[in-house]
Design a protein around this motif. Structure first.
Motif, PDB file in Angstrom:
ATOM      1  N   ASP A   3       7.901  -3.257   0.660  1.00  0.00           N
ATOM      2  CA  ASP A   3       8.530  -2.720  -0.539  1.00  0.00           C
ATOM      3  C   ASP A   3       9.757  -3.579  -0.851  1.00  0.00           C
ATOM      4  O   ASP A   3      10.546  -3.903   0.048  1.00  0.00           O
ATOM      5  N   ARG A  21       8.245 -12.856  -8.859  1.00  0.00           N
ATOM      6  CA  ARG A  21       7.186 -11.838  -8.772  1.00  0.00           C
ATOM      7  C   ARG A  21       5.813 -12.499  -8.837  1.00  0.00           C
ATOM      8  O   ARG A  21       4.895 -12.106  -8.108  1.00  0.00           O
ATOM      9  N   HIS A  28       2.517  -6.371  -2.344  1.00  0.00           N
ATOM     10  CA  HIS A  28       3.870  -5.844  -2.242  1.00  0.00           C
ATOM     11  C   HIS A  28       4.134  -4.845  -3.369  1.00  0.00           C
ATOM     12  O   HIS A  28       3.653  -5.012  -4.487  1.00  0.00           O
ATOM     13  N   ARG A  29       4.898  -3.802  -3.062  1.00  0.00           N
ATOM     14  CA  ARG A  29       5.374  -2.898  -4.111  1.00  0.00           C
ATOM     15  C   ARG A  29       6.753  -3.396  -4.537  1.00  0.00           C
ATOM     16  O   ARG A  29       7.677  -3.451  -3.726  1.00  0.00           O
ATOM     17  N   LEU A  31       9.988  -3.294  -7.303  1.00  0.00           N
ATOM     18  CA  LEU A  31      10.756  -2.637  -8.361  1.00  0.00           C
ATOM     19  C   LEU A  31      11.838  -3.600  -8.802  1.00  0.00           C
ATOM     20  O   LEU A  31      12.677  -4.024  -7.994  1.00  0.00           O
ATOM     21  N   ALA A  63      10.263   5.686  -7.509  1.00  0.00           N
ATOM     22  CA  ALA A  63       9.173   4.722  -7.335  1.00  0.00           C
ATOM     23  C   ALA A  63       8.473   4.864  -5.990  1.00  0.00           C
ATOM     24  O   ALA A  63       7.411   4.267  -5.782  1.00  0.00           O
ATOM     25  N   LEU A  65       9.589   3.807  -3.038  1.00  0.00           N
ATOM     26  CA  LEU A  65       9.811   2.700  -2.113  1.00  0.00           C
ATOM     27  C   LEU A  65      10.424   3.218  -0.815  1.00  0.00           C
ATOM     28  O   LEU A  65      11.251   4.135  -0.824  1.00  0.00           O
TER      29      LEU A  65
END
Length: 242
Positions: A3, A21, A28-29, A31, A63, A65
């Motif tokens: 995360d 990104r 992967h998560r 934010l 989210a 995470l």
């Protein structure tokens, strides 16, 4: 997979993380919010660090995470360091932000009268001129020029602590945050766009003895100069080098 919370720099927005990104391995998560006052985020009358951190933690919890890697660029690295000192995190990646105030604080305080007047933009342009933008590839320079919205109230709002508090007190707070990260076993990785001085490294390792330091050439925007390498560092798959 990991995360990840990505925090952009002052006047910029989440779009500056696009190349990183894209370079991250799938799974992967991630934010990458707009900080308050930036991009599509609401403007606030003031931007105290504690309030910004609380706001970000709400976003992280929403989210879902868990113990994220918190990576921040420039001002975002100050916020990332403060965030991980009070909320669960696995590592902090600091992109080109010295946590001692030094000459930068002197410059901000000297520029305050101009920042409060009609010629405020000259201050920001002068700072941009020292960020090594000429070293960036064309697509990265375009992103730096477009994913930004500098405004005097934004600069003054986020720099209010520098304007109102002694530099020694701010540095002591940063030292305490690094000490808290070390005590909690949270890794710290400083990615500098230029070779840092021995004095800068010594200060960092006084409070975070196991801090890693990596130079990724690219002036103030190493994550745009070499997004693949920075993505690997954030994901924890590349060893540091000095």
């Amino acid at each position: 997979m990991t995360d990840i919370l990505l925090l952009h720099g002052l006047t910029y927005d989440h779009r500056t993380w696009g190349p990183v990104r894209d370079a991250l391995a799938p799974g992967h998560r991630v934010l990458a919010p707009d900080l308050p006052g930036h991009g599509s985020a609401p403007h606030w009358p003031a931007y105290p660090l504690a309030d910004v951190i609380d706001h970000l933690h709400t976003l992280v919890e929403t989210a879902g995470l868990v113990d994220p890697v918190v990576a921040g660029h420039s001002l975002g690295a100050v916020i990332a360091t403060g965030y991980a000192a009070v909320h669960p995190a696995s590592r902090v990646v600091n992109l080109d932000q010295v946590l001692t105030i030094g000459p930068f604080g002197d410059a901000v305080r000297a520029a305050e009268p101009v920042l409060r007047g009609p010629h405020w933009r000259t201050v920001w342009d002068r700072m941009l001129a020292g960020m090594g933008l000429d070293t960036l590839p064309e697509h990265a320079r375009t992103l730096v020029d477009t994913a930004t919205d500098p405004r005097p109230e934004l600069l003054l709002g986020y720099w209010d602590e520098i304007l109102q508090r002694p530099a020694a007190d701010i540095e002591a707070d940063n030292a305490a945050r690094l000490t808290a990260l070390t005590a909690d076993g949270i890794g710290y990785h400083w990615v500098s766009g230029r070779p840092p001085s021995e004095k800068q490294i010594a200060w960092l390792r006084t409070w975070a003895p196991r801090a890693e330091v990596t130079v990724v050439a690219g002036g103030h925007f190493p994550h745009l100069a070499d997004p693949a390498r920075v993505a690997q560092i954030i994901a924890g798959v590349t060893p540091s080098s000095e």
